[in-house]
Design an enzyme around this catalytic site. Structure first.
Site, mmCIF file in Angstrom:
data_model
loop_
_atom_site.group_PDB
_atom_site.id
_atom_site.type_symbol
_atom_site.label_atom_id
_atom_site.label_comp_id
_atom_site.label_asym_id
_atom_site.label_seq_id
_atom_site.Cartn_x
_atom_site.Cartn_y
_atom_site.Cartn_z
ATOM 1 N N VAL A 500 68.951 14.783 8.497
ATOM 2 C CA VAL A 500 67.802 15.755 8.162
ATOM 3 C C VAL A 500 66.747 15.569 9.316
ATOM 4 O O VAL A 500 66.210 14.485 9.325
ATOM 5 C CB VAL A 500 67.182 15.727 6.921
ATOM 6 C CG1 VAL A 500 66.282 16.960 6.342
ATOM 7 C CG2 VAL A 500 68.201 15.722 5.838
ATOM 8 N N ASP A 616 76.868 17.153 23.967
ATOM 9 C CA ASP A 616 76.816 18.062 22.806
ATOM 10 C C ASP A 616 75.765 19.312 23.038
ATOM 11 O O ASP A 616 74.902 19.405 22.384
ATOM 12 C CB ASP A 616 76.397 17.302 21.532
ATOM 13 C CG ASP A 616 76.665 18.127 20.140
ATOM 14 O OD1 ASP A 616 77.464 19.207 20.126
ATOM 15 O OD2 ASP A 616 76.052 17.697 18.913
HETATM 16 N N1 LIG Z 1 62.125 17.963 18.128
HETATM 17 C C1 LIG Z 1 62.163 18.971 17.386
HETATM 18 N N2 LIG Z 1 61.111 19.985 17.008
HETATM 19 C C2 LIG Z 1 61.462 21.015 16.263
HETATM 20 N N3 LIG Z 1 62.418 21.179 15.477
HETATM 21 C C3 LIG Z 1 63.471 20.402 15.776
HETATM 22 C C4 LIG Z 1 63.391 19.317 16.506
HETATM 23 N N4 LIG Z 1 64.532 18.496 16.435
HETATM 24 C C5 LIG Z 1 65.409 19.071 15.440
HETATM 25 N N5 LIG Z 1 64.675 20.226 15.093
HETATM 26 C C6 LIG Z 1 65.303 21.202 14.251
HETATM 27 O O1 LIG Z 1 66.049 20.421 13.198
HETATM 28 C C7 LIG Z 1 67.300 21.031 13.208
HETATM 29 C C8 LIG Z 1 68.501 20.052 13.076
HETATM 30 O O2 LIG Z 1 68.556 19.329 14.086
HETATM 31 P P1 LIG Z 1 69.721 18.442 14.539
HETATM 32 O O3 LIG Z 1 69.755 17.911 15.656
HETATM 33 O O4 LIG Z 1 69.768 17.220 13.214
HETATM 34 O O5 LIG Z 1 70.980 19.202 14.049
HETATM 35 P P2 LIG Z 1 71.772 20.273 15.113
HETATM 36 O O6 LIG Z 1 71.261 20.232 16.420
HETATM 37 O O7 LIG Z 1 71.886 21.558 14.515
HETATM 38 O O8 LIG Z 1 73.162 19.549 15.131
HETATM 39 P P3 LIG Z 1 73.857 18.310 16.017
HETATM 40 O O9 LIG Z 1 73.764 17.388 14.786
HETATM 41 O O10 LIG Z 1 75.143 18.529 16.437
HETATM 42 O O11 LIG Z 1 72.716 18.080 17.131
HETATM 43 C C9 LIG Z 1 67.673 21.749 14.470
HETATM 44 O O12 LIG Z 1 68.438 22.941 14.175
HETATM 45 C C10 LIG Z 1 66.114 22.265 14.498
HETATM 46 O O13 LIG Z 1 65.611 23.427 13.832
#
Ligand SMILES: Nc1ncnc2c1ncn2[C@@H]1O[C@H](COP(=O)(O)OP(=O)(O)OP(=O)(O)O)[C@@H](O)[C@H]1O
Ligand SMILES: *[C@@H]1O[C@H](CO)[C@@H](O)[C@H](O)[C@H]1NC(C)=O
Ligand SMILES: *[C@@H]1O[C@H](CO)[C@@H](O)[C@H](O)[C@H]1NC(C)=O
Ligand SMILES: *[C@@H]1O[C@H](CO)[C@@H](O)[C@H](O)[C@H]1NC(C)=O
Ligand SMILES: *[C@@H]1O[C@H](CO)[C@@H](O)[C@H](O)[C@H]1NC(C)=O
Ligand SMILES: *[C@@H]1O[C@H](CO)[C@@H](O)[C@H](O)[C@H]1NC(C)=O
Ligand SMILES: *[C@@H]1O[C@H](CO)[C@@H](O)[C@H](O)[C@H]1NC(C)=O
Ligand SMILES: *[C@@H]1O[C@H](CO)[C@@H](O)[C@H](O)[C@H]1NC(C)=O
Ligand SMILES: *[C@@H]1O[C@H](CO)[C@@H](O)[C@H](O)[C@H]1NC(C)=O
Ligand SMILES: *[C@@H]1O[C@H](CO)[C@@H](O)[C@H](O)[C@H]1NC(C)=O
Ligand SMILES: [Mg+2]
Length: 834
Positions: A500, A616
């Protein structure tokens, strides 16, 4: 306690009630309540006559009510909730009125042995468990205006039942096992919302004469009843797999077994029609032959129940997503044998039991299951996997109770001891932290190391970030807790494959994104390796890469702290702009984003000595700033390769739809894997469509296949562009076609046919220039953008230690520090500057 005093005078009765309001009311009071809760009150129901003489009321010798008959009296109102105090009631016939309200409990009506007839009213609620074991023979609850709801489960315990008229209601779930209802001859279930298979116990009922099932969503094989039975099955109005008797297709059978474990939800029963699971069944994906099920995607469906071991029969299954539901029970160990499984996500459920070990090729995500792998109080052998059916009420024997109590006491004592120890530990730390700047060995230290330096004294040079020992920015869990409002649900930015992501605000107002991963995610790497890896990642800095600011280790948890990107992900702006109430991206913005991403990835690829491959790349890993400029996120999956060429990975990481064919097939990783994914992102920017869209027809669901077909002519490309981009501006169309061509090039089948990122940047650069000719291109530098407050903060902090240089020419800096990475923790931010 029942009062057997015969009370004939109501005045006396009310007097008694007034004096002793808490004694058990007798039948008179209940009938009186009935007379006030329905209207019109029948004319004979007057206070001057004994209620036993009222029309429709029958009593026995001791003035106990045995029957209520008020059929077709145009009554409105409700049945009083204390009806069940009429403990001698045998018959309750109130059908064909307009009575509303919930079905009363009827618990304790042990004499209610003949009729319960409430049909044709407006009664709501569900069948109470108090019917369990009751003697009711004729249960007429059919044709309610709004309909009774809930399941029919209690029927299986009503052994005396002869007639069950339940049609025209809103009952849900499956028809229960009726093998104990041996005298049932009339079963009316039509016009409800029943799902699931018709159990054999029903077709096998020997006394059955007539049965109706039409207008439900019953599934599975068409039931076959005995010769004398008049059965209305409603083949067209149910969801049976075939119109004729006989078993369903094996895959259909397995999927129905899977649905059984989650209570046959309506969303599946409604859509899963026919005998071919590859014919547009929702949540199901199939291979290109359209024969074998390769994906089941039940994520975020609020399903409850358990994970069926029958999934193991879907041998072609590659992706099984069960995340974000309310599943309980254990993960069937047999799923580890699925030969083609690549992705298995059970995160954010309530699963328990052991954590099965999957082969390396499987990306197995199970965070957000508090009880999983916690076998503390599980002393029972063979509590193995299986359809952990809900509500299996164990007959709490005295032995069970005492064992339970002992376990309870032991846990209680343990919790108490742990709390005491924790408090002591806290006190100890507090004392320690009063000494300023205690520096500990990071290898020994836990997450609390260096909290001392942080405690946000706001005295100038001390902030929440700790010193850069070992090249790592350690941030304490307390600081992160405070920053994220104790990881509150309100701060959740999103959820990904690894955990999360929370929004956090540090004391000085700086915004950060905190990614909270569970232990499994970084692999089984030790502390040292993890730190070394982070040490490298924190140094890879570029204007178009989301900066990793620091990390925190808390027990098994790993938390990564990133710069916060206020406009969220590209996928939100591309695919969900309506939901987020934002404007769709203009073409200018899209090309500019593409260029930013290209530059970020090019930088990763260009690092000498140690090449980085993202692996990714996808719109959810492309984040946007307020100026709508993009940065590439998620270094968690970035793997460094020793010789800059390629590496063989046993575990395929990444996301379906973006995987280059050679990577998906062999796991072979080169920079061309990122080029491929970049090409897919370009296609998404042009079309506004997702790389994989199961909701579309098979020939359209895979963007790359579909888009590459469109590439044959300019007209076809123009037909494929995002609705929101439609224009006849020649310049824009030219630009789009140029990018479309590049996208096709990047997604070439053979890796060697794909360009490198440098080429992509060269193609995109002029297209962006087009719109800002007068502006000198600031993007050529590799510095950090001026809007980045956190790195500035770090820069300031580091200035004291002589490291500010790295922000001026981080390109060289990063290379040199990575070169010396082999020396591990010794190589630090500080060291290079010293
Ligand atoms: N640095 C950030 N600033 C703002 N929102 C963020 C940031 N990093 C992640 N998020 C939010 O959190 C969500 C989840 O990110 P996360 O990287 O865990 O998953 P993902 O990119 O959907 O999939 P994966 O696990 O394959 O990377 C993102 O879709 C984005 O909305
Ligand atoms: C049934 O009767 C028992 C004892 O007679 C009483 O304790 C219980 O509350 C009653 N149940 C209901 C639903 O009234
Ligand atoms: C049925 O009962 C509901 C409330 O339970 C009420 O809102 C509705 O108007 C009733 N309908 C009829 C036709 O009586
Ligand atoms: C049928 O009755 C028997 C004996 O009471 C009981 O053990 C069994 O669980 C019942 N079956 C169902 C399906 O309720
Ligand atoms: C079912 O059959 C019985 C006996 O033949 C009959 O009394 C009853 O009315 C029938 N029920 C319905 C709903 O047709
Ligand atoms: C799954 O496969 C096993 C073994 O082949 C078989 O016994 C079982 O019946 C199958 N289950 C379903 C639901 O098809
Ligand atoms: C589909 O599955 C069957 C049985 O598992 C297998 O024999 C067949 O090769 C598969 N077909 C494809 C196209 O993968
Ligand atoms: C989820 O399911 C539970 C019961 O299984 C239900 O109470 C709840 O309202 C559902 N939530 C949503 C958002 O549908
Ligand atoms: C999770 O399941 C356990 C039983 O396995 C139950 O006691 C607990 O309340 C459930 N927690 C949630 C949040 O549903
Ligand atoms: C269960 O507990 C035993 C003994 O406490 C331990 O050895 C084992 O690793 C535990 N298993 C899991 C899955 O936690
Ligand atoms: Mg991500």
């Amino acid at each position: 306690m029942t009062c057997h005093t015969a009370v004939n005078h109501h005045i006396l009765l009310f007097y008694l009630l007034l004096l002793t309001p808490f004694t058990t009311a007798d039948d008179a009071a209940v009938i009186k309540a009935l007379s006030t809760s329905i209207s019109p009150t029948p004319s004979t129901w007057t206070d001057s006559t004994n209620f036993c003489n009222w029309n429709g009321i029958t009593c026995d010798n001791s003035n106990r009510v045995t029957a209520i008959n008020l059929v077709s009296k145009s009554l409105t109102g409700t049945l009083p909730p204390n009806l069940n105090q009429l403990t001698h009631l045998k018959t309750l016939n109130v059908q064909r009125n307009s009575i509303a309200g919930d079905l009363p409990s009827l618990a304790n009506l042990t004499f209610l042995e003949q009729d319960l007839r409430l049909s044709y009213n407006n009664i709501t609620g569900s069948l109470p468990w108090s019917f369990s074991g009751s003697q009711i023979r004729n249960l007429w609850l059919n044709n309610q205006v709004l309909g009774l709801s809930g399941t029919l489960d209690v029927l299986s315990t009503m052994a005396q039942l002869e007639q069950a008229w339940l049609q025209a209601n809103a009952f849900t779930g499956a028809i229960p096992d009726l093998s104990n209802c041996t005298v049932l001859f009339d079963l009316q279930l039509r016009d409800n919302q029943l799902t699931g298979l018709v159990p054999e116990s029903v077709t096998a009922l020997t006394k059955l004469v007539n049965v109706t099932l039409q207008n439900n969503k019953l599934q599975g094989p068409l039931p076959v009843f005995g010769n004398g039975v008049v059965a209305e099955l409603g083949t067209g109005t149910n969801s049976f797999c075939l119109d004729t008797p006989g078993p369903c297709d094996p895959q259909v059978t397995v999927l129905l077994e899977v649905a059984r474990a989650i209570g046959y939800p309506m969303s599946l029963a409604q859509e899963w029609k026919g005998n071919d699971a590859c014919q547009k069944w929702n949540f199901i994906g199939c291979d290109s032959s359209g024969k074998n099920v390769t994906s089941v995607s039940f994520g975020k469906q609020n399903f409850s129940g358990s994970i069926s071991p029958a999934f193991a029969n879907l041998t072609s299954l590659r992706s099984l997503l069960l995340n974000d539901n309310n599943l309980v029970g254990s993960i069937p160990g047999v799923l580890t044998s699925l030969p083609n499984l690549q992705a298995f996500d059970v995160s954010n459920n309530n699963l328990s039991g052991p954590i099965p070990v999957f082969p390396d090729r499987v990306k197995f995500v199970h965070i957000g299951n508090l009880l999983l792998g916690q076998n503390v109080s599980d002393g029972t052998p063979g509590s193995g996997p299986g359809s952990g059916n809900a509500g299996g009420s164990s007959n709490g024997s005295t032995k069970g109770v005492s064992v339970g109590m002992i376990v309870g006491i032991v846990i209680g004592v343990l919790v108490f001891v742990v709390i005491i120890l924790f408090v002591c530990y806290k006190c100890y730390l507090k004392k320690k932290n009063q000494k300023p700047k205690t520096v500990q060995d990071p290898e020994k230290g836990k997450e609390v190391v260096k909290v001392s330096a942080l405690q946000s004294q706001s005295s100038g040079d001390h902030t929440e970030m700790s010193v850069f020992e070992g090249g790592n920015v350690v941030i304490s869990i307390q600081v992160l807790r405070e920053a994220t409002n104790n990881f509150s649900e309100e701060n959740v930015l999103g959820r990904g494959g690894f955990g999360v992501v929370y929004k956090g605000i540090l004391h000085n107002g700086t915004k950060v994104a905190v990614k909270r991963m569970d232990s499994g995610v970084m692999g089984t790497k030790g502390l040292k390796e993890f730190q070394a890896e982070i040490a490298v990642l924190t140094k890879v800095r570029h204007r178009h890469l989301v900066a990793l600011l620091g990390y925190c280790m808390n027990g098994n948890e790993r938390l990564l702290v990133y710069e916060y990107m206020p406009q969220g992900t590209l996928s939100q702006h591309l695919f969900e702009w309506k939901e987020h109430k934002t404007n769709p991206l203009s073409w200018k913005q899209r090309v500019s984003i593409a260029l930013d991403v290209g530059r970020g990835v090019e930088y990763l690829h260009s690092l000498a000595q140690q090449s980085f491959i993202h692996r990714d790349l996808k719109p959810s890993n492309i984040l946007l700033g307020d100026d709508m400029r993009a940065k590439v996120a998620d270094f968690g999956l970035v793997k460094s390769t020793p010789d800059g060429k390629h590496s063989m990975e046993t575990r395929v990481a990444g996301t379906f739809g973006y995987l280059a064919p050679e990577y998906a097939a062999t796991g072979r990783v080169t920079t061309k894997v990122d080029v491929y994914a970049f090409g897919v992102v370009l296609m998404e920017l042009i079309t506004g469509r997702k790389a994989l869209d199961d909701t579309l027809a098979d020939d359209k669901s895979h963007l790359v296949t579909w888009f590459r077909r469109a590439l044959i002519s300019k007209e076809n490309i123009i037909k494929a562009i995002d609705q929101t981009l439609v224009t006849d501006e020649e310049e824009t169309l030219e630009s789009i076609c140029r990018v479309a061509e590049l996208a096709g090039h990047c997604t070439a089948r053979e890796p060697y046919q794909r360009p490198d990122m440098g080429h992509a940047v060269n193609v995109l650069g002029p297209l962006v220039e087009q719109w800002k000719p007068s502006r000198p291109d600031e993007d050529d530098g590799y510095g950090i953008g001026h809007h980045m407050s956190v790195p500035q903060l770090l820069q300031q902090l580091q200035a004291d230690e002589g490291t500010s240089r790295m922000f001026d020419d981080s390109f060289d800096q990063t290379q040199s520090s990575i070169v010396s990475k082999s020396s591990g923790l010794v190589d630090t931010f500080g060291a290079t500057g010293r």
